[in-house]
Write a protein that holds these residues in place. Structure first.
Motif, PDB file in Angstrom:
ATOM      1  N   SER A  29     -43.984-114.492  69.785  1.00 52.47           N
ATOM      2  CA  SER A  29     -43.492-113.177  70.196  1.00 52.47           C
ATOM      3  C   SER A  29     -41.980-113.146  70.341  1.00 52.47           C
ATOM      4  O   SER A  29     -41.351-112.115  70.113  1.00 52.47           O
ATOM      5  N   SER A  30     -41.391-114.275  70.733  1.00 50.82           N
ATOM      6  CA  SER A  30     -39.956-114.318  71.034  1.00 50.82           C
ATOM      7  C   SER A  30     -39.138-114.512  69.756  1.00 50.82           C
ATOM      8  O   SER A  30     -38.408-115.491  69.590  1.00 50.82           O
ATOM      9  N   LEU A  71     -49.948-108.671  75.663  1.00 51.82           N
ATOM     10  CA  LEU A  71     -48.899-109.566  75.173  1.00 51.82           C
ATOM     11  C   LEU A  71     -49.435-110.591  74.182  1.00 51.82           C
ATOM     12  O   LEU A  71     -48.718-111.030  73.282  1.00 51.82           O
ATOM     13  N   TYR A  72     -50.693-110.972  74.385  1.00 49.12           N
ATOM     14  CA  TYR A  72     -51.266-112.042  73.557  1.00 49.12           C
ATOM     15  C   TYR A  72     -52.775-111.893  73.505  1.00 49.12           C
ATOM     16  O   TYR A  72     -53.425-111.629  74.519  1.00 49.12           O
ATOM     17  N   GLY A  87     -45.748-114.068  76.911  1.00 51.10           N
ATOM     18  CA  GLY A  87     -46.834-114.185  75.940  1.00 51.10           C
ATOM     19  C   GLY A  87     -46.824-115.525  75.230  1.00 51.10           C
ATOM     20  O   GLY A  87     -47.879-116.135  75.010  1.00 51.10           O
ATOM     21  N   ASP A  88     -45.628-116.012  74.891  1.00 54.58           N
ATOM     22  CA  ASP A  88     -45.539-117.309  74.208  1.00 54.58           C
ATOM     23  C   ASP A  88     -45.907-118.463  75.132  1.00 54.58           C
ATOM     24  O   ASP A  88     -46.458-119.470  74.686  1.00 54.58           O
ATOM     25  N   SER A 127     -42.106-111.148  76.084  1.00 56.81           N
ATOM     26  CA  SER A 127     -42.323-111.981  74.897  1.00 56.81           C
ATOM     27  C   SER A 127     -42.351-113.458  75.266  1.00 56.81           C
ATOM     28  O   SER A 127     -43.168-114.227  74.749  1.00 56.81           O
TER      29      SER A 127
END
Length: 291
Positions: A242-243, A231-232, A144-145, A141
Motif C-alpha cells: 500500500s505504501s 486497508l487490507y 495496512g502493510d 497505508s
C-alpha cells in the motif's frame, strides 16, 4: 510489559545500545531516533490511530480496517536533543501524566486532527499540508502493510469470527514524512479528555457493529456505514504493498546514512553521497518476552 512507556531507554551511541542489549538475554526492539521531528509549539508529538483486524467467516483470511479519526499525544516539555528527559521524548500518556505540566497546554495532552490542521494552517502555510488528505492516508497505508507483513501469524489457529483493535503510533518529521513507530495490541482506552470521550466510544461501538453484532444478529454491517475504511484484505491482492509513496532504499544503505535522512538535512550542492551524522542517537525498547 513494554506498553505505557515501560522499558524504553534512549542512548547516544551504538556502544551504549550494544552494552544494554548484551546485559540481558531478552528480545529487543531498536529504533533509530528521529532527531528532527515536526513540533507543535516547540514540543514533540505522535499520532495514535486505530486498526481493526477481523478474521473472515471461515477463519482462513484477514481484513484490516483503519479508523478515520485519530488524535495527537503531545509532550509537556520543549523538545531538545541535549536532554534525555522522558518528558521531552516520550509521548506515552502514562509517562506524561507524571509531569507537573501535564494538561497545561492541551486537555490531557491531546489534540484532534482538526486542531492539528489549524496549527499547520497557521504555522506551515507554505507547505499546504492537509492532515486528512496527505498525512492520514500515509498512516493508513503503513498500517495496512504492517498487518500484511504479519498476517500469517495473527490468527494461526484459524479461529472464526475473532477480531482485535490495535493502536498504531506514528511520527511526522520536519519534512512531513510519516514514520510508523510501533503497534500496540492493547491500546490505552482512557477517556482523559473531552475529545477522547467522544472518539473512543464511537470507535469501539462501530468496531463491535462490524464484528460482534454481525455474528450475533446475523445482519452484516458494511464498513461503508461506519468510519472504518478497508486497508487490507488477504483474499484480494495479498502481496500488493500500500505504501507506494515510500522511496526505495539503495543497495548498501547503512544506518548512519538513514539517520542523515531522518535528520532532514539537505545534501551539499554538487555532492551525491550523504555524510554520516555527527552522532548516532538510538532508542532501545525492551520486550517482555525472552527469545
Amino acid at each position: 510489559w513494554a506498553n505505557r512507556g515501560c522499558g524504553i531507554r534512549i542512548y547516544k551511541s551504538v556502544e551504549d545500545v550494544r552494552a544494554r542489549v548484551d546485559s540481558k538475554e531478552r528480545s529487543w526492539a531498536i529504533q533509530k531516533y528521529i532527531e528532527r521531528p515536526l513540533l507543535i509549539h516547540h514540543r514533540k508529538f505522535d499520532i495514535r490511530a486505530y486498526c481493526l483486524v477481523i478474521a473472515t467467516q471461515q477463519g482462513q483470511g484477514l481484513r484490516a480496517l483503519g479508523y478515520r479519526d485519530a488524535y495527537l499525544r503531545t509532550c509537556s516539555s520543549s523538545y531538545t536533543t541535549k536532554s534525555l528527559d522522558r518528558m521531552v521524548h516520550l509521548n506515552n500518556d502514562a509517562v506524561q501524566k507524571q509531569g507537573e505540566e501535564y494538561g497545561k497546554f492541551e486537555s490531557g495532552n491531546k489534540l484532534s486532527l482538526e486542531e492539528f490542521q489549524k496549527f499547520l494552517d497557521e504555522h506551515h502555510q507554505v507547505r499546504k499540508i492537509s492532515v486528512r488528505d496527505d498525512l492520514m492516508p500515509k498512516c493508513h497505508s503503513l498500517m495496512g502493510d504492517a498487518i500484511r507483513s504479519a498476517a500469517s501469524k495473527l490468527n494461526p489457529r484459524k479461529i472464526k469470527h475473532c477480531f482485535e483493535v490495535f493502536g498504531f503510533d506514528f511520527m511526522v518529521d520536519s519534512d512531513f514524512r510519516v514514520w510508523l513507530i510501533e503497534c500496540n495490541a492493547n491500546p490505552c482506552l482512557d477517556l482523559c479528555s473531552a475529545y477522547l470521550a467522544h472518539l473512543i466510544p464511537s470507535m469501539l461501538d462501530q468496531a463491535l457493529r462490524l464484528t460482534v453484532d454481525s455474528f450475533v444478529d446475523g445482519e452484516e454491517c458494511s464498513p461503508e456505514d461506519t468510519k472504518w475504511d478497508l486497508l487490507y484484505d488477504s483474499e484480494e491482492a495479498p502481496n500488493s504493498m500500500s505504501s507506494t509513496w515510500m522511496e526505495e532504499l539503495p543497495l548498501g544503505f547503512t544506518l548512519p546514512m538513514l539517520g542523515t535522512q531522518i535528520l532532514g538535512r539537505k545534501p551539499k550542492k554538487g555532492t551525491k553521497k550523504m555524510a554520516a551524522p555527527p552522532r548516532e542517537t538510538a532508542l532501545a525498547e525492551e520486550d517482555a518476552k525472552a527469545p
